[in-house]
Structures are given as structure tokens and as C-alpha cells.
Design a protein around this motif. Sequence first.
Motif, PDB file in Angstrom:
ATOM      1  N   ALA A  16       0.913  -1.024  -0.165  1.00  0.00           N
ATOM      2  CA  ALA A  16      -0.068   0.018  -0.083  1.00  0.00           C
ATOM      3  C   ALA A  16       1.072   1.199   0.114  1.00  0.00           C
ATOM      4  O   ALA A  16       0.466   1.868  -0.754  1.00  0.00           O
ATOM      5  N   SER A  17       1.585   1.015   0.692  1.00  0.00           N
ATOM      6  CA  SER A  17       2.802   2.289   0.856  1.00  0.00           C
ATOM      7  C   SER A  17       3.048   2.922  -0.122  1.00  0.00           C
ATOM      8  O   SER A  17       3.856   4.087  -1.235  1.00  0.00           O
ATOM      9  N   MET A 139      -5.816  -1.964   6.145  1.00  0.00           N
ATOM     10  CA  MET A 139      -5.604  -0.998   6.011  1.00  0.00           C
ATOM     11  C   MET A 139      -6.401  -0.241   4.942  1.00  0.00           C
ATOM     12  O   MET A 139      -6.443   0.856   5.421  1.00  0.00           O
ATOM     13  N   GLN A 140      -7.229  -1.425   4.910  1.00  0.00           N
ATOM     14  CA  GLN A 140      -8.565  -0.320   4.128  1.00  0.00           C
ATOM     15  C   GLN A 140      -9.450   0.911   4.982  1.00  0.00           C
ATOM     16  O   GLN A 140      -9.867   1.544   4.588  1.00  0.00           O
ATOM     17  N   ALA A 141      -9.193   0.098   6.415  1.00  0.00           N
ATOM     18  CA  ALA A 141     -10.547   0.458   6.926  1.00  0.00           C
ATOM     19  C   ALA A 141      -9.469   2.040   7.437  1.00  0.00           C
ATOM     20  O   ALA A 141     -10.246   3.183   7.814  1.00  0.00           O
ATOM     21  N   VAL A 142      -8.806   1.847   7.728  1.00  0.00           N
ATOM     22  CA  VAL A 142      -7.804   2.905   8.547  1.00  0.00           C
ATOM     23  C   VAL A 142      -8.098   3.498   6.909  1.00  0.00           C
ATOM     24  O   VAL A 142      -7.565   4.990   7.639  1.00  0.00           O
ATOM     25  N   MET A 143      -7.681   3.528   5.932  1.00  0.00           N
ATOM     26  CA  MET A 143      -7.658   4.937   5.210  1.00  0.00           C
ATOM     27  C   MET A 143      -8.368   5.197   4.187  1.00  0.00           C
ATOM     28  O   MET A 143      -8.562   6.502   4.781  1.00  0.00           O
ATOM     29  N   GLU A 144     -10.271   4.526   4.531  1.00  0.00           N
ATOM     30  CA  GLU A 144     -10.727   5.414   5.294  1.00  0.00           C
ATOM     31  C   GLU A 144     -11.088   6.108   6.298  1.00  0.00           C
ATOM     32  O   GLU A 144     -11.299   7.261   5.956  1.00  0.00           O
ATOM     33  N   LEU A 145     -11.023   5.739   7.911  1.00  0.00           N
ATOM     34  CA  LEU A 145     -10.968   6.674   7.959  1.00  0.00           C
ATOM     35  C   LEU A 145     -10.044   8.317   7.999  1.00  0.00           C
ATOM     36  O   LEU A 145     -10.310   9.085   8.335  1.00  0.00           O
ATOM     37  N   MET A 146      -8.522   7.899   7.836  1.00  0.00           N
ATOM     38  CA  MET A 146      -8.243   9.119   7.359  1.00  0.00           C
ATOM     39  C   MET A 146      -8.634  10.291   6.537  1.00  0.00           C
ATOM     40  O   MET A 146      -8.299  11.184   6.250  1.00  0.00           O
ATOM     41  N   ASP A 147      -9.273   8.531   5.418  1.00  0.00           N
ATOM     42  CA  ASP A 147      -9.950  10.273   4.498  1.00  0.00           C
ATOM     43  C   ASP A 147     -10.840  10.915   4.221  1.00  0.00           C
ATOM     44  O   ASP A 147     -10.992  11.971   3.994  1.00  0.00           O
ATOM     45  N   MET A 148     -11.800  10.194   5.568  1.00  0.00           N
ATOM     46  CA  MET A 148     -13.376  10.877   5.728  1.00  0.00           C
ATOM     47  C   MET A 148     -13.072  12.276   5.907  1.00  0.00           C
ATOM     48  O   MET A 148     -13.793  13.126   5.367  1.00  0.00           O
ATOM     49  N   THR A 205      -5.683  18.843   1.620  1.00  0.00           N
ATOM     50  CA  THR A 205      -4.510  17.876   2.123  1.00  0.00           C
ATOM     51  C   THR A 205      -3.929  17.082   1.128  1.00  0.00           C
ATOM     52  O   THR A 205      -4.728  16.672   0.603  1.00  0.00           O
ATOM     53  N   PRO A 206      -2.790  17.150   1.144  1.00  0.00           N
ATOM     54  CA  PRO A 206      -2.100  15.285   0.814  1.00  0.00           C
ATOM     55  C   PRO A 206      -2.746  14.136   1.421  1.00  0.00           C
ATOM     56  O   PRO A 206      -3.019  14.319   1.872  1.00  0.00           O
ATOM     57  N   SER A 207      -2.557  13.320   0.137  1.00  0.00           N
ATOM     58  CA  SER A 207      -2.825  12.258   0.119  1.00  0.00           C
ATOM     59  C   SER A 207      -2.631  11.432   1.378  1.00  0.00           C
ATOM     60  O   SER A 207      -1.355  11.677   1.930  1.00  0.00           O
ATOM     61  N   PHE A 208      -2.614  10.271   2.380  1.00  0.00           N
ATOM     62  CA  PHE A 208      -2.359  10.002   2.959  1.00  0.00           C
ATOM     63  C   PHE A 208      -1.955   8.702   3.135  1.00  0.00           C
ATOM     64  O   PHE A 208      -2.189   7.266   1.723  1.00  0.00           O
ATOM     65  N   VAL A 209      -0.301   8.880   3.521  1.00  0.00           N
ATOM     66  CA  VAL A 209       0.427   7.368   2.638  1.00  0.00           C
ATOM     67  C   VAL A 209       0.713   6.685   3.960  1.00  0.00           C
ATOM     68  O   VAL A 209       1.037   6.935   4.955  1.00  0.00           O
ATOM     69  N   PRO A 210       0.186   5.351   4.287  1.00  0.00           N
ATOM     70  CA  PRO A 210       0.752   4.851   5.963  1.00  0.00           C
ATOM     71  C   PRO A 210       2.192   4.572   5.378  1.00  0.00           C
ATOM     72  O   PRO A 210       2.775   4.424   4.863  1.00  0.00           O
ATOM     73  N   TRP A 268      -2.290  -2.445  10.995  1.00  0.00           N
ATOM     74  CA  TRP A 268      -2.110  -2.671   9.636  1.00  0.00           C
ATOM     75  C   TRP A 268      -2.712  -4.239   9.277  1.00  0.00           C
ATOM     76  O   TRP A 268      -3.617  -4.476   7.984  1.00  0.00           O
ATOM     77  N   LEU A 269      -2.467  -5.421   9.821  1.00  0.00           N
ATOM     78  CA  LEU A 269      -2.663  -6.753   9.516  1.00  0.00           C
ATOM     79  C   LEU A 269      -4.220  -6.895  10.373  1.00  0.00           C
ATOM     80  O   LEU A 269      -3.467  -7.302  11.946  1.00  0.00           O
TER      81      LEU A 269
END
Length: 316
Positions: A16-17, A139-148, A205-210, A268-269
Motif C-alpha cells: 500500500a505505501s 489497511m482499507q478501514a484505516v485509509m477510509e478513516l483518514m480520508d473521511m 490535504t495531501p493524500s494519506f500514505v501509510p 495494518w494486519l
Amino acid sequence: RDQNYITVHDMYFLLASAHLKFPHVPVDALVYEAVLGILGRRTTAHIDRDLSQEDKGIGFRNACRLHCPSYVVSLILQGAVLACLAVFLIGSLCEALGVGEDDRNNFGWAALVAYIIYLSHLACCVRLSRAFHNQTEGMQAVMELMDMPRNENPTYSWSVTNYHYETRTRTERDSNGREVTKTETERVVTSSFSTSGVIPSTDCTPSFVPQTQARQTQIDTSLDLDFSRSNYYDRYSYWCFFHRYDLHQDCTRSESLPSQATSCLAVWLPGSTPCWMSHASYWLANIFLMSFFYRWFLQARVGRQQYTYSKVCYDL
């Protein structure tokens, strides 16, 4: 892993990163680089970590450097509770210190007050408490939380309290039975007002990069608002002036994003957290006055990431 295949969550964790940093690189090329990394090559062109090694957190030294003020406060409060409790419970210690029965009871109350302050500090001032509350797996759930929050306009909250001081005189008797007149100045609140609303804005905001150097990462977020194109401060000052009805006034304001998680423990996992790294274990350690040691041990073994939401605000 113990199995001879990897799951979708493993793939997200590995790629992902790198995919977010280099979106033009084909996914199959990243998969090939990940395989090379797992087989022992230290780094590749687009994957900047050694996948053949166990992941690791920020380490004890960095954890102490980043969280030192919070650790020190907790350690002092823990020591105060234990010291006061020892004097209260151990009679021989009271005799050695020359502490009477009344003073001994005072130490008991002091231990209780220090313990309440200690727990309040953990609940309200420690980001790890909020991180456990917002723990998110996958990973997907964290990305959605950060992007909302990127798709939301910030909200504001204003409040004022109007007050003045009054001098009051009262008469009481001292220990000798004589009347004594005392003068006191008291604060008298006459009115209070509050309001809230939404600030029109554009997201920058820049895109979130885990950051996946560790399987668990504490993500702390902040909010940066640009009011250079907005009349926000003028409207706030006018609103406070319009609602001033006394000699003194306290004004407060705050801005936030409705769905912003100020701190989050990203797993993440899914299922990769050890049994001791849980919300229940965290508060169990806190209750038994082990907060400093538990937090230092845990935060040294997880990653850490900062993410800032940036908004350009416009007129209300």
C-alpha cells in the motif's frame, strides 16, 4: 507468516505505501519487488524497508523523546499515590515519621485525590487513550478513516461569559468568640452565550500514505486552517462584542472536523496485535499504577505517524 500463502490484508500491508508513493509503477512490479525483499534483499527501487526482517517500532529512546512530558506527569502522580498510600496504610511508617492519626487520614485523602487526578490525566490528556478508543483494523478501514475528514468542512464553536466582581462583607466569630469582619471579592456571572456553525472551505490535504514499518502504528492528526481569504476572525470579534453585557468577558472558540480522529491506533494486519496490546490491558495497567511502564513499552514497539488536514477557508 506460518502459512505458505499471503492474504489480501498481507498484500495491502506490503504494497500500500509503495503504491501510494509511486502510483505509476505497475502493481505486478511492486509484487516482484516485495518478493525480492522477503527473500532477503534489503531494499528495492520502490519498497524502502527490509521485508525479510521483523517489523519494529520507533524504539525506547524515540518513545521517551516524543512522549517525555506525559511520561513524567504520570510517573510523578503514580509516585505521589504510592507514597501517600504507604503512609496511610503502614502504621510503623507513620510512627517513624511522627505522623498523628488525623494527619494519617489526610494522607489517605491525598492518595485518593492524586489517584483521581492520575486517571483524569490519562483519560483526557494522553493521546494513547484516544488511539485505543479509535483503534482500527485493516489497511482499507484505516485509509477510509483518514480520508473521511478531507471531504468535510470544518465546524466552529464560539462561547462568551459575561461577569463582574462584587465585594461582599460578612461577620463571623474567631476562636476566642470575638466578632470578626471579613471582606471577600466574588465573581458574579450575569450571562453566557454560545453558537456554532460550518466554515466553507476547500481541502488542500495531501493524500494519506501509510507508514508500515510496524504492524501497528499510532497516527496523530492535526488541523491547519488558512483564514487569509475568510472574514472568520472579524465575524468572531463582532459576535463577541455584540454579546458583551458586563464589565468583563471571557471568550473562547474552537474549530474541528466532525469525523477527525485526533489519534488512532492503526492495525495494518487484522489480528496481528498481541494479547497485551488491547484496550482492556491498557486500562488494567492504568488502574494498577503501571501506566508509565506500559505506555513506554507499547509505544516503543509501534510505529508513529503525523497527518495534518489542511483547509483554505472562505467567508461565513
